[in-house]
Design an enzyme around this catalytic site. Structure first.
Site, PDB file in Angstrom:
ATOM      1  N   HIS A   1     -11.545  -3.339   2.536  1.00  0.00           N
ATOM      2  CA  HIS A   1     -11.729  -2.779   3.909  1.00  0.00           C
ATOM      3  C   HIS A   1     -12.471  -1.496   3.495  1.00  0.00           C
ATOM      4  O   HIS A   1     -12.492  -1.532   5.116  1.00  0.00           O
ATOM      5  CB  HIS A   1      -9.939  -2.708   4.736  1.00  0.00           C
ATOM      6  CG  HIS A   1      -9.742  -1.720   3.674  1.00  0.00           C
ATOM      7  ND1 HIS A   1      -9.147  -1.949   2.543  1.00  0.00           N
ATOM      8  CD2 HIS A   1      -9.164  -0.171   4.424  1.00  0.00           C
ATOM      9  CE1 HIS A   1      -8.067  -0.325   2.404  1.00  0.00           C
ATOM     10  NE2 HIS A   1      -8.434   0.234   3.473  1.00  0.00           N
ATOM     11  N   ASP A   2     -12.423  -1.144   3.372  1.00  0.00           N
ATOM     12  CA  ASP A   2     -13.810  -0.347   3.454  1.00  0.00           C
ATOM     13  C   ASP A   2     -14.840  -0.110   3.041  1.00  0.00           C
ATOM     14  O   ASP A   2     -15.975   1.254   3.612  1.00  0.00           O
ATOM     15  CB  ASP A   2     -13.036   1.011   2.550  1.00  0.00           C
ATOM     16  CG  ASP A   2     -11.716   1.985   3.074  1.00  0.00           C
ATOM     17  OD1 ASP A   2     -10.833   1.641   4.164  1.00  0.00           O
ATOM     18  OD2 ASP A   2     -11.179   2.394   1.717  1.00  0.00           O
TER      19      ASP A   2
ATOM     20  N   ASP B   1       0.670  -1.321   0.240  1.00  0.00           N
ATOM     21  CA  ASP B   1       0.357   0.104   0.047  1.00  0.00           C
ATOM     22  C   ASP B   1       0.955   1.497   0.209  1.00  0.00           C
ATOM     23  O   ASP B   1       2.027   1.558   0.527  1.00  0.00           O
ATOM     24  CB  ASP B   1      -1.005   0.000   1.361  1.00  0.00           C
ATOM     25  CG  ASP B   1      -2.609   0.761   0.799  1.00  0.00           C
ATOM     26  OD1 ASP B   1      -2.381   1.438   0.210  1.00  0.00           O
ATOM     27  OD2 ASP B   1      -3.066  -0.486   1.533  1.00  0.00           O
TER      28      ASP B   1
ATOM     29  N   ASP C   1      -3.169   4.364  -2.755  1.00  0.00           N
ATOM     30  CA  ASP C   1      -4.453   5.287  -1.877  1.00  0.00           C
ATOM     31  C   ASP C   1      -4.966   6.437  -2.384  1.00  0.00           C
ATOM     32  O   ASP C   1      -3.631   7.453  -3.097  1.00  0.00           O
ATOM     33  CB  ASP C   1      -3.756   5.303   0.163  1.00  0.00           C
ATOM     34  CG  ASP C   1      -4.395   5.818   1.130  1.00  0.00           C
ATOM     35  OD1 ASP C   1      -5.760   4.675   0.741  1.00  0.00           O
ATOM     36  OD2 ASP C   1      -4.890   6.867   1.473  1.00  0.00           O
TER      37      ASP C   1
ATOM     38  N   GLU D   1      -6.245   3.683  -6.299  1.00  0.00           N
ATOM     39  CA  GLU D   1      -7.612   3.648  -5.146  1.00  0.00           C
ATOM     40  C   GLU D   1      -7.978   5.096  -6.177  1.00  0.00           C
ATOM     41  O   GLU D   1      -6.989   6.387  -6.028  1.00  0.00           O
ATOM     42  CB  GLU D   1      -7.541   3.764  -4.616  1.00  0.00           C
ATOM     43  CG  GLU D   1      -9.002   3.154  -3.449  1.00  0.00           C
ATOM     44  CD  GLU D   1      -8.790   4.236  -1.627  1.00  0.00           C
ATOM     45  OE1 GLU D   1      -9.964   3.850  -1.459  1.00  0.00           O
ATOM     46  OE2 GLU D   1      -7.843   4.641  -1.571  1.00  0.00           O
TER      47      GLU D   1
HETATM   48  C1  NOJ Z   1      -8.229   4.543   1.245  1.00  0.00           C
HETATM   49  C2  NOJ Z   1      -8.389   3.722   2.366  1.00  0.00           C
HETATM   50  O1  NOJ Z   1      -8.494   2.391   1.974  1.00  0.00           O
HETATM   51  C3  NOJ Z   1      -8.846   3.936   3.787  1.00  0.00           C
HETATM   52  O2  NOJ Z   1      -9.085   2.941   5.027  1.00  0.00           O
HETATM   53  C4  NOJ Z   1      -8.408   5.445   4.508  1.00  0.00           C
HETATM   54  O3  NOJ Z   1      -9.269   5.366   5.507  1.00  0.00           O
HETATM   55  C5  NOJ Z   1      -8.081   6.576   3.124  1.00  0.00           C
HETATM   56  N1  NOJ Z   1      -7.861   6.179   2.215  1.00  0.00           N
HETATM   57  C6  NOJ Z   1      -7.929   7.368   4.201  1.00  0.00           C
HETATM   58  O4  NOJ Z   1      -5.774   6.839   4.095  1.00  0.00           O
END
Ligand code: NOJ
Length: 565
Positions: free
Chosen positions: A339-340, A101, A208, A266
Site C-alpha cells: 500500500h506504500d 497490523d 509498522d 517493517e
Molecule cells: C508505514 C506504513 O506502511 C505507512 O503506510 C505509514 O504511513 C507509516 N508506516 C506510518 O505509520
C-alpha cells in the site's frame, strides 16, 4: 531445521488487504470488514495461507488508520468487533490465518494516552517525547527552535510545538506522535493489548516501522542538513531495538506455547546484517523483516519523488544480496507491491502490449526467491497505476505534503504532478477491481478514491475462468510454494549479474536444480552460453508465463520460465 519443526510461515504466501479499498458492504464508498468476509472465497481459491490486514482500529484517518486513537476498538467506518470476530472465524474455517497490523511506534494525537500527556503534570507525560525547544538566536524574546534537527519522514520538522511551548516528536505526521518505548509502562500497555488480540484468535502481527521504536539517548542532532527522514540515520540500528523485541517475544508470544504466530517487522533503512540479528530464530525476536532496499533502487538523488528508469542490474543485485545475507540464518519477506508503493507493473513492467506477460513475469521472478511472498490486493489480477492528473484527486497525506513542499520550492506544478502520478501511494489504493460493472463491484456508493477505468476489462470476474489469466498464473505460482521444496530451502545463485535485460538465477538442493529465467524487455532475448544454462533444452518446465509453456529457444518479450535442469 527438519520440516517437522519448521514453522508454517516458511511455506506460506501472505495476502495484504488494504481495508479501505478492498470491498464495501454498506455503500458508503469505503471498504469494510464485512466486505472482506464476503470476498474470502477469492482468497481461498487463490491459495493464500494468511492475510495481513492494514489497520482497522479507531482512527482520525490522517494516514488512513496508521494513526490509531484506540488499539482495542474497530473504527465504525470498518465495522465492529463482532465483525472482526466473524472474519477471524470465517478465515479459520477456510484454513487461513489473520495477521493484524500493529502500529506502536506512534499513536494518533487523539489517543487518550497522548491527550493526557499534553499535561506536564500527568504521569503519561513520559509516554511520549516531550522536550523544551532550543533558544532561537534570531527569534524574538522567548522564541525557540525545535529540540533537534530531525525531519519527519513526511517532510518538515519532526517536532510540533504545543500550546504550552514544549515540543513533541513525530517521525511521521504531526498527528502521529512517537511513543516512548523507554518508559516501561508504555511497553506493558502494548504487550497487554497484543495479548488481548491473540486471545481473540489473531495469528500474528505485521509491525509498522518497528525498527524506529528505540531512540538514541539524548536524541542527538542528525549529521548533515534536515533532509526528509534524516533521523533514520540516528534511530535505525539503535541496539535497544533488540532488547525490546526480545522482551516482547517473552511477554507476548511465549505465553502461548501451543500456537505458532507470524511476526513480520517493517523496517526502514535496515541493513541485511541488522535483519539477521532480528530474525535469527535463536535470538527469539521476530520471524521475518519487510524491508525496502529493492523498492528504492530506482529512487534518484532527491528520493522517492525523483524516479529514475530502472537499471535491472540494481534490482537483481539487491534481491541477491539479501538472499545471500539471510541464507544461513534469518528470514525475509518477498514483495514488489504494497500500500506504500506504486503498482510494480506500471513501474517496471509494460502495461500496454505486454501487460499480461509482465504482470506474470514479475510475480514469477519474485516467488522463485527464498522467503515468504506477500501479494498485495489487485496484484493477482495485474492492477496498474491510476492516471492521476490533478492534485485534488489524491487522498494520501504523504502526496499532499510532497506537493506542498515542492510547490513552496517553486517547482512547476506539471513536473510535480508528473512524478507524483508515477510514485504516489494512492496508485496502490484505488478500489479493488472485482468486475466490469459500476465502480468495479467495489461499492454501490461513491468510492473514496476513483476506480480505474481499466476495470472494464481488468477485473477478477473476467479472469476467474480464464486458464491463461494473470489470476490463474498466481494460483499456480502460490501452489508451488507448497509442492516445491527447493523454493523454501534451496540455495540461491544469481547468474549473469551484469545483464541488463535478463534476470536469471539458480535454486538448488541435494535433489533438484531449478533455473529461473526472465526477459525484462520487449525484444526477443537469446539464452547466454555457459555451464549454468546447459540442460535447459531437455529440462522439465515447472512454470512459464506464455500459454504454450516454455518452448525451447530464445526468450520472448517478458517471458518467464522456471525449468528443472
Ligand atoms: C508505514 C506504513 O506502511 C505507512 O503506510 C505509514 O504511513 C507509516 N508506516 C506510518 O505509520
Amino acid at each position: 531445521m527438519s520440516s517437522a519443526d519448521e514453522p508454517w510461515w516458511r511455506r506460506a504466501v501472505v495476502y495484504q488487504v488494504y481495508p479501505r479499498s478492498f470491498a464495501d458492504s454498506d455503500g458508503d464508498g469505503i471498504g469494510d470488514i464485512p466486505g472482506i468476509t464476503s470476498r474470502l472465497d477469492h482468497l481461498a481459491a487463490l491459495g493464500v495461507d494468511a492475510v495481513w490486514l492494514s489497520p482497522v482500529y479507531v482512527s482520525p484517518h490522517v494516514d488512513n488508520g496508521y494513526d490509531i486513537a484506540d488499539y482495542q476498538a474497530i473504527d465504525p467506518v470498518f465495522g465492529t468487533l463482532e465483525d472482526l470476530d466473524a472474519l477471524i472465524a470465517a478465515m479459520h474455517e477456510r484454513g487461513m490465518r489473520l495477521v493484524m497490523d500493529l502500529v506502536v511506534n506512534h499513536t494518533s494525537d487523539e489517543h487518550p494516552w497522548f491527550v493526557a500527556s499534553r499535561d506536564p503534570a500527568n504521569p503519561k507525560r513520559s509516554w511520549y517525547f516531550w522536550r523544551p525547544g532550543r533558544p532561537d538566536p534570531d527569534g524574538g524574546p522567548g522564541a525557540t527552535l525545535p529540540p533537534n534537527n530531525w525531519s519527519s519522514v513526511f517532510l518538515g520538522s519532526a517536532w510540533e510545538q504545543d500550546a504550552g511551548g514544549s515540543y513533541y516528536l513525530h517521525s511521521f505526521a504531526a498527528k502521529q506522535p512517537d511513543l516512548n518505548w523507554g518508559e516501561p509502562a508504555v511497553r506493558e500497555a502494548i504487550y497487554s493489548m497484543m495479548r488481548w488480540w491473540l486471545d481473540r484468535g489473531v495469528d500474528g502481527f505485521r509491525m509498522d516501522v518497528i525498527n524506529l521504536i528505540s531512540k538514541p539517548e539524548g536524541l542527538p542532532d542528525a549529521p548533515g542538513g534536515p533532509t526528509a527522514g534524516n533521523q533514520l540515520e540516528m534511530v535505525v540500528g539503535d541496539p535497544g531495538l533488540h532488547t525490546y523485541l526480545a522482551e516482547m517475544r517473552r511477554e507476548v508470544f511465549d505465553r502461548y506455547p501451543d500456537r505458532t504466530f507470524l511476526t513480520v517487522g517493517e523496517m526502514l533503512a535496515v541493513t541485511p546484517e541488522q535483519a539477521v540479528l532480528v530474525t535469527d530464530p535463536e535470538r527469539r525476536e521476530l520471524d521475518m523483516v519487510f524491508q525496502f532496499e529493492h523498492v528504492d533502487v530506482d529512487h534518484g538523488q532527491l528520493g522517492k519523488y525523483d524516479p529514475q528508469p530502472l537499471d535491472l542490474r540494481d534490482l537483481k543485485a539487491s534481491l541477491a544480496r539479501w538472499q545471500v545475507a539471510l541464507a544461513e540464518r534469518g528470514w525475509n519477506s518477498l514483495y514488489f507491491n504494497n500500500h506504500d508503493q506504486p503498482r510494480a507493473i506500471s513501474r517496471w513492467g509494460d502495461t500496454s502490449q505486454y501487460w499480461r506477460e509482465s504482470a506474470t513475469l514479475l510475480a514469477g521472478v519474485l516467488h522463485m526467491h527464498r522467503g515468504t511472498p506477500f501479494v498485495y490486493q489487485g496484484e493477482e489480477i495485474g492492477m496498474t497505476n491510476y492516471p492521476f492528473a490533478r492534485i485534488e484527486e489524491y487522498r494520501d497525506i504523504e502526496a499532499a505534503r510532497a506537493y506542498e513542499v515542492a510547490t513552496a520550492l517553486g517547482l512547476p506544478s506539471e513536473l510535480i504532478l508528473g512524478t507524483m502520478a508515477k510514485m504516489s501511494r494512492d496508485n496502490a489504493r484505488t478500489p479493488m477491481q472485482w468486475d466490469g460493472e459500476a465502480h468495479a463491484g467495489f461499492t454501490t456508493g461513491q468510492p473514496w478514491l476513483p476506480v480505474h477505468l481499466n476495470h472494464l476489462w481488468l477485473n477478477v470476474a473476467d479472469q476467474v475462468e480464464d486458464a491463461d489469466s494473470v489470476l490463474s498464473f498466481y494460483k499456480r505460482l502460490i501452489a508451488l510454494r507448497k509442492s516445491e521444496d527447493v523454493l523454501t530451502t534451496g540455495t540461491f545463485t544469481l547468474l549473469e549479474p551484469d545483464h541488463k535485460q535478463l534476470w536469471a538465477f539458480l535454486r538448488a538442493d541435494e535433489r533438484d536444480r531449478l533455473l529461473v529465467l526472465a526477459n525484462f524487455s520487449d525484444d526477443e532475448l537469446g539464452i547466454p552460453d555457459g555451464d549454468a544454462f546447459t540442460g535447459l533444452d531437455g529440462g522439465r518446465l515447472l512454470l512459464g508465463n506464455y500459454p504454450d509453456g516454455g518452448a525451447p529457444g530464445p526468450l520472448r518479450p517478458w517471458e518467464f520460465r522456471a525449468v528443472y535442469l
